[in-house]
Design an enzyme around this catalytic site. Structure first.
Site, PDB file in Angstrom:
ATOM      1  N   ASP A  61       4.271 -62.302  86.078  1.00  0.00           N
ATOM      2  CA  ASP A  61       3.830 -63.518  86.835  1.00  0.00           C
ATOM      3  C   ASP A  61       3.632 -64.459  85.246  1.00  0.00           C
ATOM      4  O   ASP A  61       4.140 -64.471  84.169  1.00  0.00           O
ATOM      5  CB  ASP A  61       2.729 -63.335  87.165  1.00  0.00           C
ATOM      6  CG  ASP A  61       1.372 -64.850  86.642  1.00  0.00           C
ATOM      7  OD1 ASP A  61       2.176 -65.457  85.724  1.00  0.00           O
ATOM      8  OD2 ASP A  61       0.335 -64.843  86.925  1.00  0.00           O
ATOM      9  N   ASN A  88      12.305 -71.178  88.880  1.00  0.00           N
ATOM     10  CA  ASN A  88      11.733 -71.734  89.467  1.00  0.00           C
ATOM     11  C   ASN A  88      11.106 -72.154  90.162  1.00  0.00           C
ATOM     12  O   ASN A  88      10.172 -72.609  90.761  1.00  0.00           O
ATOM     13  CB  ASN A  88      13.415 -71.350  90.860  1.00  0.00           C
ATOM     14  CG  ASN A  88      12.743 -71.391  92.300  1.00  0.00           C
ATOM     15  OD1 ASN A  88      12.925 -72.546  93.036  1.00  0.00           O
ATOM     16  ND2 ASN A  88      11.406 -70.805  92.969  1.00  0.00           N
ATOM     17  N   GLY A  93      -1.139 -77.737  92.996  1.00  0.00           N
ATOM     18  CA  GLY A  93      -1.768 -78.120  91.991  1.00  0.00           C
ATOM     19  C   GLY A  93      -2.873 -78.698  92.716  1.00  0.00           C
ATOM     20  O   GLY A  93      -2.337 -78.351  94.012  1.00  0.00           O
ATOM     21  N   TYR A 154       1.199 -82.261  88.667  1.00  0.00           N
ATOM     22  CA  TYR A 154       2.348 -81.289  88.911  1.00  0.00           C
ATOM     23  C   TYR A 154       4.005 -82.733  88.608  1.00  0.00           C
ATOM     24  O   TYR A 154       4.575 -82.168  88.441  1.00  0.00           O
ATOM     25  CB  TYR A 154       2.440 -81.398  90.936  1.00  0.00           C
ATOM     26  CG  TYR A 154       4.105 -81.008  91.853  1.00  0.00           C
ATOM     27  CD1 TYR A 154       3.965 -79.943  91.462  1.00  0.00           C
ATOM     28  CD2 TYR A 154       4.819 -82.041  92.653  1.00  0.00           C
ATOM     29  CE1 TYR A 154       5.008 -79.247  91.822  1.00  0.00           C
ATOM     30  CE2 TYR A 154       5.888 -81.214  91.949  1.00  0.00           C
ATOM     31  CZ  TYR A 154       6.210 -80.263  92.646  1.00  0.00           C
ATOM     32  OH  TYR A 154       6.916 -79.910  93.648  1.00  0.00           O
ATOM     33  N   LYS A 158       6.524 -81.935  85.987  1.00  0.00           N
ATOM     34  CA  LYS A 158       7.976 -81.693  86.652  1.00  0.00           C
ATOM     35  C   LYS A 158       9.006 -82.962  85.120  1.00  0.00           C
ATOM     36  O   LYS A 158      10.091 -82.681  85.063  1.00  0.00           O
ATOM     37  CB  LYS A 158       8.500 -82.708  87.768  1.00  0.00           C
ATOM     38  CG  LYS A 158       7.412 -81.630  89.128  1.00  0.00           C
ATOM     39  CD  LYS A 158       8.041 -79.811  88.697  1.00  0.00           C
ATOM     40  CE  LYS A 158       7.756 -78.691  89.708  1.00  0.00           C
ATOM     41  NZ  LYS A 158       8.867 -77.566  89.213  1.00  0.00           N
ATOM     42  N   ILE A 187      11.740 -80.826 100.825  1.00  0.00           N
ATOM     43  CA  ILE A 187      12.298 -79.138 101.443  1.00  0.00           C
ATOM     44  C   ILE A 187      11.214 -78.764 101.798  1.00  0.00           C
ATOM     45  O   ILE A 187      10.000 -78.394 101.748  1.00  0.00           O
ATOM     46  CB  ILE A 187      12.462 -78.708  99.982  1.00  0.00           C
ATOM     47  CG1 ILE A 187      13.620 -79.836  98.997  1.00  0.00           C
ATOM     48  CG2 ILE A 187      12.823 -77.449 101.318  1.00  0.00           C
ATOM     49  CD1 ILE A 187      14.555 -80.521 100.034  1.00  0.00           C
ATOM     50  N   THR A 189       9.633 -75.870 103.040  1.00  0.00           N
ATOM     51  CA  THR A 189       9.044 -74.223 102.565  1.00  0.00           C
ATOM     52  C   THR A 189       7.475 -74.016 102.506  1.00  0.00           C
ATOM     53  O   THR A 189       6.579 -75.254 103.121  1.00  0.00           O
ATOM     54  CB  THR A 189       9.545 -74.034 101.052  1.00  0.00           C
ATOM     55  OG1 THR A 189       8.216 -75.539 100.328  1.00  0.00           O
ATOM     56  CG2 THR A 189      10.548 -74.829 100.525  1.00  0.00           C
TER      57      THR A 189
HETATM   58  P1  NAD Z   1       6.636 -71.799  97.158  1.00  0.00           P
HETATM   59  O1  NAD Z   1       5.315 -72.413  97.728  1.00  0.00           O
HETATM   60  O2  NAD Z   1       8.135 -71.617  98.593  1.00  0.00           O
HETATM   61  O3  NAD Z   1       7.961 -70.669  96.732  1.00  0.00           O
HETATM   62  C1  NAD Z   1       7.071 -70.207  95.309  1.00  0.00           C
HETATM   63  C2  NAD Z   1       7.859 -69.706  94.631  1.00  0.00           C
HETATM   64  O4  NAD Z   1       7.192 -69.305  93.354  1.00  0.00           O
HETATM   65  C3  NAD Z   1       7.791 -67.441  95.452  1.00  0.00           C
HETATM   66  O5  NAD Z   1       8.074 -66.893  95.895  1.00  0.00           O
HETATM   67  C4  NAD Z   1       6.069 -67.221  94.864  1.00  0.00           C
HETATM   68  O6  NAD Z   1       5.592 -66.444  95.046  1.00  0.00           O
HETATM   69  C5  NAD Z   1       6.559 -67.846  92.784  1.00  0.00           C
HETATM   70  N1  NAD Z   1       5.148 -68.461  92.010  1.00  0.00           N
HETATM   71  C6  NAD Z   1       4.148 -69.011  92.207  1.00  0.00           C
HETATM   72  N2  NAD Z   1       3.537 -68.509  91.432  1.00  0.00           N
HETATM   73  C7  NAD Z   1       4.270 -67.608  90.703  1.00  0.00           C
HETATM   74  C8  NAD Z   1       3.873 -67.420  89.105  1.00  0.00           C
HETATM   75  N3  NAD Z   1       2.591 -67.885  89.112  1.00  0.00           N
HETATM   76  N4  NAD Z   1       4.502 -66.787  88.908  1.00  0.00           N
HETATM   77  C9  NAD Z   1       5.307 -66.123  89.729  1.00  0.00           C
HETATM   78  N5  NAD Z   1       5.713 -66.713  90.655  1.00  0.00           N
HETATM   79  C10 NAD Z   1       4.715 -67.195  90.837  1.00  0.00           C
HETATM   80  O7  NAD Z   1       7.731 -72.939  96.962  1.00  0.00           O
HETATM   81  P2  NAD Z   1       8.963 -73.739  96.814  1.00  0.00           P
HETATM   82  O8  NAD Z   1       8.963 -75.086  97.815  1.00  0.00           O
HETATM   83  O9  NAD Z   1      10.612 -73.200  97.543  1.00  0.00           O
HETATM   84  O10 NAD Z   1       9.668 -74.121  94.978  1.00  0.00           O
HETATM   85  C11 NAD Z   1      10.044 -73.559  94.933  1.00  0.00           C
HETATM   86  C12 NAD Z   1      10.151 -74.867  93.650  1.00  0.00           C
HETATM   87  O11 NAD Z   1      11.248 -76.042  93.802  1.00  0.00           O
HETATM   88  C13 NAD Z   1       8.619 -75.169  92.502  1.00  0.00           C
HETATM   89  O12 NAD Z   1       9.105 -75.193  91.284  1.00  0.00           O
HETATM   90  C14 NAD Z   1       8.445 -76.162  93.212  1.00  0.00           C
HETATM   91  O13 NAD Z   1       8.079 -76.945  92.171  1.00  0.00           O
HETATM   92  C15 NAD Z   1      10.164 -76.751  93.017  1.00  0.00           C
HETATM   93  N6  NAD Z   1       9.900 -78.088  94.223  1.00  0.00           N
HETATM   94  C16 NAD Z   1       9.933 -77.683  96.000  1.00  0.00           C
HETATM   95  C17 NAD Z   1       9.903 -79.214  96.965  1.00  0.00           C
HETATM   96  C18 NAD Z   1       9.644 -78.861  98.155  1.00  0.00           C
HETATM   97  O14 NAD Z   1       9.603 -79.784  99.512  1.00  0.00           O
HETATM   98  N7  NAD Z   1       9.572 -77.830  98.669  1.00  0.00           N
HETATM   99  C19 NAD Z   1      10.282 -80.308  96.014  1.00  0.00           C
HETATM  100  C20 NAD Z   1      10.842 -80.372  94.655  1.00  0.00           C
HETATM  101  C21 NAD Z   1      10.106 -79.511  93.773  1.00  0.00           C
END
Ligand code: NAD
Length: 252
Positions: A61, A88, A93, A154, A158, A187, A189
Site C-alpha cells: 500500500d 503509477n 478522491g 486530485y 497531480k 484513458i 480504465t
Molecule cells: P486504476 O484504478 O485502473 O488502477 C490503479 C492502480 O493503482 C491499481 O492497480 C490499484 O490496485 C492501485 N492502487 C490503488 N490504491 C493503491 C494503494 N493505496 N497502494 C498501491 N496501489 C494502489 O487507475 P488508472 O486509470 O490505471 O490510473 C493509473 C494512474 O494514472 C493514476 O495515478 C491516475 O491518477 C493516472 N491517470 C489516469 C487517467 C485516466 O483517465 N484513467 C488520467 C490521468 C491520470
C-alpha cells in the site's frame, strides 16, 4: 541494431500494476525485455497478476511507508538492483469544488498520489544511481495543467507530481537518473469508468478532444517506455502529455 526502446536486462518497479495503465506499462516493459516487479495494495490482485505475467509480485500500500521500504527491499533481493521506477498508483478522491472538500479525503488523495511518490523516489533512486543510472516515470494528469471546478485534491496532487519530476530531475540528473512525468488525458480504465458512463460528460469531453475518443492504457504505456528507455536519454524533468489533443485545443 538494438532498438533504443529496448529494455533488455532492465529491472523495473511499477506501482499499481495490477490493472489499467500500470498493468499496461508492466506488459509493455516485459515485451521490451525488462523484468517487472508487480505491485498493488491488494494481495489477491498482486498474486493473480504476478502469476499471469510470470513476474515477481508483492503487495504494498503506497500510503504506508513500511510497505514502500519492503517493496524496494524485495526488488533488490529479486533483481539485485533497480533501473526503472514507475510511480503509477493513484486515486481520484471525491469530486467537487474546493469549497466543499472533505479534508480526510484531501489527506488521503495527497498521501496516495503525491506523498507516496516522494517517499518511494527517496527509497529507490539511490539504488538506481548506484547501478550507474536509469529512469523514473511519475504518473501525473492533464488535470495538473489547467484549472477546473470538479477535481480538487486530485488536480492539486497531480500538479505536485509534475513539480516533483522537475525537482528530482535537477537533484538526480548529475548521477545519470532521469525523472519525467506523464500527463494522460481521458484513458479508459476502472478509474475513469464513472465518467465513461456519463454520456453528457463524454459528449462534451470528446467534442473538446481532437482525436474524438478516449485513450487506451497501452497508449500511455508506450510513452512510459519511451521515457524509461534509451529513446528518452536526453529527456528529463518533463511532463509528457498523452491526451489525444485535449489540452491544446480551444474547443473550436
Ligand atoms: P486504476 O484504478 O485502473 O488502477 C490503479 C492502480 O493503482 C491499481 O492497480 C490499484 O490496485 C492501485 N492502487 C490503488 N490504491 C493503491 C494503494 N493505496 N497502494 C498501491 N496501489 C494502489 O487507475 P488508472 O486509470 O490505471 O490510473 C493509473 C494512474 O494514472 C493514476 O495515478 C491516475 O491518477 C493516472 N491517470 C489516469 C487517467 C485516466 O483517465 N484513467 C488520467 C490521468 C491520470
Amino acid at each position: 541494431m538494438t532498438s533504443p526502446f529496448d529494455l533488455s536486462g532492465k529491472r523495473a518497479i511499477v506501482t499499481g500494476s495490477t490493472r489499467g495503465i500500470g498493468r499496461a506499462i508492466a506488459e509493455a516493459f516485459l515485451a521490451a525485455g525488462a523484468q517487472v516487479l508487480v505491485s498493488s495494495e491488494s494481495v489477491e490482485d498482486t498474486e493473480t497478476v504476478s502469476r499471469e505475467l510470470g513476474q515477481p509480485g508483492i503487495a504494498a500500500d503506497v500510503t504506508i511507508d513500511g510497505d514502500l521500504e519492503t517493496l524496494v527491499d524485495f526488488a533488490l533481493s529479486e533483481f539485485d538492483g533497480i533501473d526503472i521506477l514507475v510511480c503509477n498508483a493513484g486515486i481520484t478522491g471525491k469530486p467537487g469544488p474546493f469549497a466543499s472538500v472533505e479534508m480526510d479525503d484531501f489527506d488521503r488523495v495527497m498521501a496516495l498520489n503525491l506523498r507516496s511518490q516522494v517517499m518511494l523516489a527517496n527509497l529507490a533512486l539511490p539504488h538506481i544511481a548506484a547501478g550507474g543510472g536509469g529512469a523514473a516515470v511519475l504518473m501525473s494528469s492533464i488535470s495538473a495543467l489547467r484549472g477546473n471546478g470538479a477535481i480538487n485534491a486530485y488536480a492539486l496532487s497531480k500538479a505536485g507530481v509534475s513539480q516533483l519530476a522537475r525537482n528530482l530531475a535537477v537533484e538526480w540528473g548529475p548521477r545519470n537518473v532521469r525523472v519525467n512525468a506523464i500527463a494522460p488525458g481521458f484513458i479508459a480504465t476502472d478509474l475513469s469508468r464513472p465518467l465513461l458512463e456519463n454520456e453528457a460528460f463524454m459528449a462534451r469531453r470528446m467534442a473538446m478532444t481532437p482525436l474524438r475518443r478516449p485513450g487506451q492504457p497501452e497508449e500511455v504505456a508506450v510513452a512510459a517506455q519511451f521515457l524509461a528507455s534509451d529513446a528518452g536519454s536526453f529527456v528529463t524533468g518533463q511532463t509528457l502529455v498523452v491526451d489525444g489533443g485535449t489540452v491544446i485545443t480551444d474547443g473550436s
